[in-house]
Design a protein around this motif. Structure first.
Motif, PDB file in Angstrom:
ATOM      1  N   SER A 168       0.822  -1.219   0.000  1.00  0.00           N
ATOM      2  CA  SER A 168       0.000   0.000   0.000  1.00  0.00           C
ATOM      3  C   SER A 168       0.855   1.268   0.000  1.00  0.00           C
ATOM      4  O   SER A 168       0.309   2.373  -0.002  1.00  0.00           O
ATOM      5  N   TYR A 169       2.185   1.126   0.052  1.00  0.00           N
ATOM      6  CA  TYR A 169       3.045   2.310   0.245  1.00  0.00           C
ATOM      7  C   TYR A 169       4.252   2.301  -0.693  1.00  0.00           C
ATOM      8  O   TYR A 169       4.604   1.271  -1.254  1.00  0.00           O
ATOM      9  N   GLY A 170       4.906   3.465  -0.772  1.00  0.00           N
ATOM     10  CA  GLY A 170       6.256   3.530  -1.324  1.00  0.00           C
ATOM     11  C   GLY A 170       7.189   3.101  -0.203  1.00  0.00           C
ATOM     12  O   GLY A 170       7.110   3.627   0.909  1.00  0.00           O
ATOM     13  N   ILE A 171       8.031   2.110  -0.451  1.00  0.00           N
ATOM     14  CA  ILE A 171       8.916   1.574   0.599  1.00  0.00           C
ATOM     15  C   ILE A 171      10.367   1.916   0.246  1.00  0.00           C
ATOM     16  O   ILE A 171      10.785   1.751  -0.904  1.00  0.00           O
ATOM     17  N   VAL A 172      11.119   2.395   1.243  1.00  0.00           N
ATOM     18  CA  VAL A 172      12.481   2.855   0.945  1.00  0.00           C
ATOM     19  C   VAL A 172      13.535   1.820   1.297  1.00  0.00           C
ATOM     20  O   VAL A 172      13.339   0.966   2.167  1.00  0.00           O
ATOM     21  N   GLU A 173      14.644   1.952   0.577  1.00  0.00           N
ATOM     22  CA  GLU A 173      15.857   1.221   0.914  1.00  0.00           C
ATOM     23  C   GLU A 173      16.762   2.310   1.492  1.00  0.00           C
ATOM     24  O   GLU A 173      16.987   3.326   0.807  1.00  0.00           O
ATOM     25  N   LEU A 200      10.027   0.440   5.993  1.00  0.00           N
ATOM     26  CA  LEU A 200       9.901   1.891   6.139  1.00  0.00           C
ATOM     27  C   LEU A 200       9.092   2.472   4.984  1.00  0.00           C
ATOM     28  O   LEU A 200       9.555   2.465   3.825  1.00  0.00           O
ATOM     29  N   ALA A 201       7.911   2.952   5.306  1.00  0.00           N
ATOM     30  CA  ALA A 201       7.008   3.466   4.273  1.00  0.00           C
ATOM     31  C   ALA A 201       7.049   4.986   4.222  1.00  0.00           C
ATOM     32  O   ALA A 201       7.160   5.639   5.268  1.00  0.00           O
TER      33      ALA A 201
END
Ligand code: UTP
Length: 287
Positions: A168-173, A200-201
Motif C-alpha cells: 500500500s506504500y512507497g517503501i524505501v531502501e 519503512l514506508a
C-alpha cells in the motif's frame, strides 16, 4: 533557502471512500466537527509555512469556500450576537494565504505537483497529503524542517509498517545515519512483502528541492498509469541526497474507511466538550 510554501495536492478522486466522495472532496469529511483538511492546514501553520497552494480538481470548490470569508454566515452570527461561533468562522479565513491551481485530469500525484511549478519557482517546498492527519506534540513538518535545515536536501516522512502492508506504500531502501534519520538509497512503489527492501514506508509529508520539477517533466506514467512522485524522487536520488525521517507522532490515514473511523474515535475521545460522554457511550456498545 527557507521553506516558505506548501503544496496540498487534493485532486485525487478518493475511490477508497466512495460513494461519499462522489460529490465532495474527501478532505472535507469531518473528524468530529472540523474537516480533515483543516487539521492538516493547522500542522502547516504551526510549522511556520507561509503560503499554501492547493491543487484541486473539478467539484472541489468546497475547499476554496471553506478557507474564504463566508459573508452571509458571518453577518448572521453577528446579528445574533453569536460571538464564539463568529470568531471560529472568521478565524478560518484568516488562517492562511492560499491559492488554487486546477489539475484538469487526475493523472497522479507527480502530475499534480507539476501543476505548481510556476508558483514555486526555484525554492524548496513542502508537500502535505491531505488525508494523512498526524497527531504529534511537535508538528510533523516542523520535525522535518529541522532535518532540511541541517542538510538542505529533500526529506520524506517515514513510518514503520507491517510487512503485510508494504503493497500500500512507497517503501524505501535506506541506511540509518542518526536517531530516526535515514539516507535513502532507493525506493519501490507498492512492493509485495517479499520484494520490499524494508518496512519503512513513505507517508504524506515531503520537503522537496526544486530540481524535482525537471525530473517530473520527464517522468513516464508508472504504477496505475499515473505519474508517480515516488518514481521522480527515485530519479532525484541519482543526483542529490534524499533523507527520510521517522517522525515522532501518530498518523491517521483518513482516506481509508477504517482509518477514518479510528481517527474519528481518537479525536472525539480527546475532546474536552464531548470526550467523557463519548467514552461513557462506547462502554455501553455491545461488541
Ligand atoms: P491517493 O493515492 O490517496 O489517491 O492520492 P486518491 O484519489 O486521493 O484516493 P484513492 O486512493 O482513490 O481513494 C494521494 C494524494 O495525491 C492527491 C490526492 O488528492 C491525495 O492527496 N492526488 C492524487 C492528486 O492531487 N492528483 C492525482 O491525480 C492523484
Amino acid at each position: 533557502m527557507k521553506v516558505r510554501k506548501a503544496v496540498f495536492p487534493v485532486a485525487g478522486l478518493g475511490t477508497r471512500f466512495l460513494p461519499a466522495t462522489k460529490a465532495q472532496p474527501k478532505v472535507m469529511l469531518p473528524l468530529v466537527d472540523k474537516p480533515i483538511i483543516h487539521y492538516v492546514v493547522d500542522e502547516a501553520v504551526a510549522s511556520g509555512v507561509e503560503d499554501i497552494i492547493f491543487v484541486t480538481g473539478r467539484g472541489q470548490v468546497a475547499i476554496e469556500n471553506y478557507f474564504d470569508i463566508s459573508f452571509e454566515l458571518e453577518q448572521f452570527l453577528r446579528s445574533k450576537n453569536k460571538t464564539d461561533e463568529l470568531e471560529q468562522v472568521s478565524g478560518i479565513s484568516n488562517l492562511i494565504n492560499s491559492c488554487y491551481v486546477r489539475q484538469k485530469e487526475a493523472l497522479g500525484l507527480g502530475h499534480a505537483i507539476m501543476q505548481v511549478r510556476h508558483l514555486i519557482g526555484n525554492e524548496p517546498f513542502a508537500v502535505f497529503l491531505g488525508d494523512d492527519v498526524i497527531d504529534s506534540e511537535e508538528p510533523c513538518m516542523q520535525q522535518m524542517l529541522a532535518i532540511y535545515e541541517r542538510y538542505k536536501c529533500s526529506v520524506v516522512a517515514l513510518e514503520r509498517v507491517e510487512k503485510s502492508q508494504t503493497s500500500s506504500y512507497g517503501i524505501v531502501e535506506a541506511k540509518e545515519i542518526d536517531s530516526r534519520l535515514f539516507k535513502l538509497d532507493g525506493m519501490v512503489e507498492k512492493p509485495d512483502p517479499e520484494d520490499a527492501p524494508s518496512d519503512l514506508a513513505i507517508i504524506g509529508r515531503y520537503i522537496l528541492t526544486p530540481e524535482i520539477f525537471d525530473i517530473l517533466e520527464r517522468t513516464e506514467p508508472g504504477k496505475g498509469g499515473e505519474i508517480q512522485l515516488t518514481d521522480a524522487i527515485c530519479a532525484l536520488l541519482q543526483r542529490q541526497a534524499v533523507y527520510g525521517y521517522l517522525f515522532d507522532g501518530i498518523r491517521h490515514d483518513t482516506g481509508d474507511k477504517l482509518g477514518f473511523l479510528k481517527a474519528t474515535v481518537e479525536f472525539a475521545l480527546a475532546r474536552d466538550d464531548i470526550g467523557s460522554q463519548f467514552r461513557d457511550y462506547l462502554k455501553t456498545v455491545k461488541l
